[in-house]
Scaffold this active site. Structure first.
Site, PDB file in Angstrom:
ATOM      1  N   PRO A   2       0.830  -1.206   0.000  1.00  0.00           N
ATOM      2  CA  PRO A   2       0.000   0.000   0.000  1.00  0.00           C
ATOM      3  C   PRO A   2       0.866   1.257   0.000  1.00  0.00           C
ATOM      4  CG  PRO A   2      -0.809  -1.594   1.597  1.00  0.00           C
ATOM      5  CD  PRO A   2       0.518  -2.103   1.122  1.00  0.00           C
ATOM      6  N   GLU A   3       0.404   2.262  -0.725  1.00  0.00           N
ATOM      7  CA  GLU A   3       1.132   3.521  -0.778  1.00  0.00           C
ATOM      8  C   GLU A   3       0.320   4.589  -0.056  1.00  0.00           C
ATOM      9  OE1 GLU A   3       3.172   4.278  -4.409  1.00  0.00           O
ATOM     10  OE2 GLU A   3       3.110   2.180  -5.035  1.00  0.00           O
ATOM     11  N   LYS A  51       2.961   5.952   5.439  1.00  0.00           N
ATOM     12  CA  LYS A  51       2.335   4.642   5.284  1.00  0.00           C
ATOM     13  C   LYS A  51       1.964   4.025   6.635  1.00  0.00           C
ATOM     14  CE  LYS A  51       5.124   3.794   1.155  1.00  0.00           C
ATOM     15  NZ  LYS A  51       6.029   2.838   0.482  1.00  0.00           N
ATOM     16  N   ASN A 165       6.284   1.814  -4.710  1.00  0.00           N
ATOM     17  CA  ASN A 165       6.884   1.384  -5.965  1.00  0.00           C
ATOM     18  C   ASN A 165       6.097   1.828  -7.197  1.00  0.00           C
ATOM     19  OD1 ASN A 165       9.339   0.130  -6.474  1.00  0.00           O
ATOM     20  ND2 ASN A 165       8.341  -1.735  -7.195  1.00  0.00           N
ATOM     21  N   ARG A 250      11.864  -5.285  -5.834  1.00  0.00           N
ATOM     22  CA  ARG A 250      11.251  -3.992  -6.119  1.00  0.00           C
ATOM     23  C   ARG A 250      11.251  -3.790  -7.633  1.00  0.00           C
ATOM     24  NH1 ARG A 250      10.395  -0.813  -1.744  1.00  0.00           N
ATOM     25  NH2 ARG A 250      11.448  -1.364   0.202  1.00  0.00           N
TER      26      ARG A 250
END
Length: 278
Positions: A2-3, A51, A165, A250
């Site tokens: 989650p961003e 976050k 990301n 990533r």
């Protein structure tokens, strides 16, 4: 993972469900807090910080949680079946007479004195969706290590809080640079615009159920998740490679035509770099 926009949405759902109500059910399923009982306390508010989620309770306590890769908070009405995952994945239950919040797969769950919240989030840079947002400070943080790759610098929450990301890849595409360009190598006009662009993307998406960076209904994202597909600008096939210190996957997406500059050759090993801080 989650961003900032999705954490903001999760926090708002928790706040709307719990804030102003007295807890009638409390179950923290981590060994340290197994005997902790929060029932009888009023939930004052639920606030995002980058976050991180901060659930503030009457009596000067804060329940700090972080979703990381696949954690989540689900809200249920009385009698509603819990569908967030098997019971052994539940880490926290906070219930009122009207709603029950269930935290699944939470890798971070700790109870703090509200006055000590900085122990959990004090390391974070300016929050893109928070009242402390300061674009000048965020930019100064990014430029403090001019040799660091831009993608890694954007993920480091000590610089600015909220980018993950997906937004990392999309921001670099919109700036027309690769995620591997050193921060100090950014053209001056892009450098100044970067904090504004990042904030705009997160603000636009914090109210959306589906994240969009393109403004197009037929395609939500420019590069993220589109490896091997044609670039929406030039038609070149989008590439993907891992970027980071080698300890985490990533995947990073970019268009080699629209984003000229340093990038790994196919199959080339990645150079280790500083681990981004959450």
């Amino acid at each position: 993972m989650p961003e900032g926009d999705t954490v903001w949405q999760a926090t708002r759902r928790l706040h709307n469900a719990l804030a102003g109500h007295v807890l009638t059910l409390s179950d923290l399923r981590v060994p340290k807090y197994a005997l902790t009982d929060l029932t009888g306390r009023t939930v004052l508010d639920v606030t995002p910080r980058g976050k991180h989620l901060l659930t503030r309770l009457e009596g000067g306590l804060t329940l700090h949680s972080h979703l990381r890769m696949d954690g989540s908070w689900k809200i249920y009405a009385p009698g509603e079946r819990w569908r967030g995952g098997p019971g052994h994945q539940i880490r926290a239950i906070l219930g009122t007479e009207e709603r029950t919040a269930v935290g699944y797969r939470l890798p971070v769950l700790e109870l703090l004195h509200t006055a000590d919240e900085d122990r959990a989030v004090g390391h974070l840079g300016p929050d893109l969706l928070g009242p402390d947002w300061d674009p000048d400070k965020a930019l100064a943080n990014l430029l403090s290590d001019p040799d660091r790759a831009l993608g890694e610098a954007l993920l480091d929450q000590r610089n600015l809080a909220g980018i993950g990301n997906v937004f990392k890849s999309e921001i670099c595409f919109l700036l027309r640079v690769t995620p591997w360009i050193p921060v100090g190598g950014l053209p001056a006009e892009y450098t100044v615009y970067l904090p504004t662009l990042a904030k705009k993307l997160l603000e636009v998406n914090r109210e959306r159920p589906t994240r969009i960076t393109t403004g197009r209904r037929d395609q939500n994202l420019f590069v993220y998740g589109r490896a091997g597909r044609p670039c929406l600008r030039c038609g070149t096939r989008i590439r993907v490679a891992n970027q980071g210190d080698g300890s985490r996957e990533r995947p990073t997406y970019w268009c080699p035509t629209c984003q000229p500059g340093p990038s790994p050759q196919p199959g080339a090993p990645q150079r280790p770099g500083p681990t981004p801080t959450r």
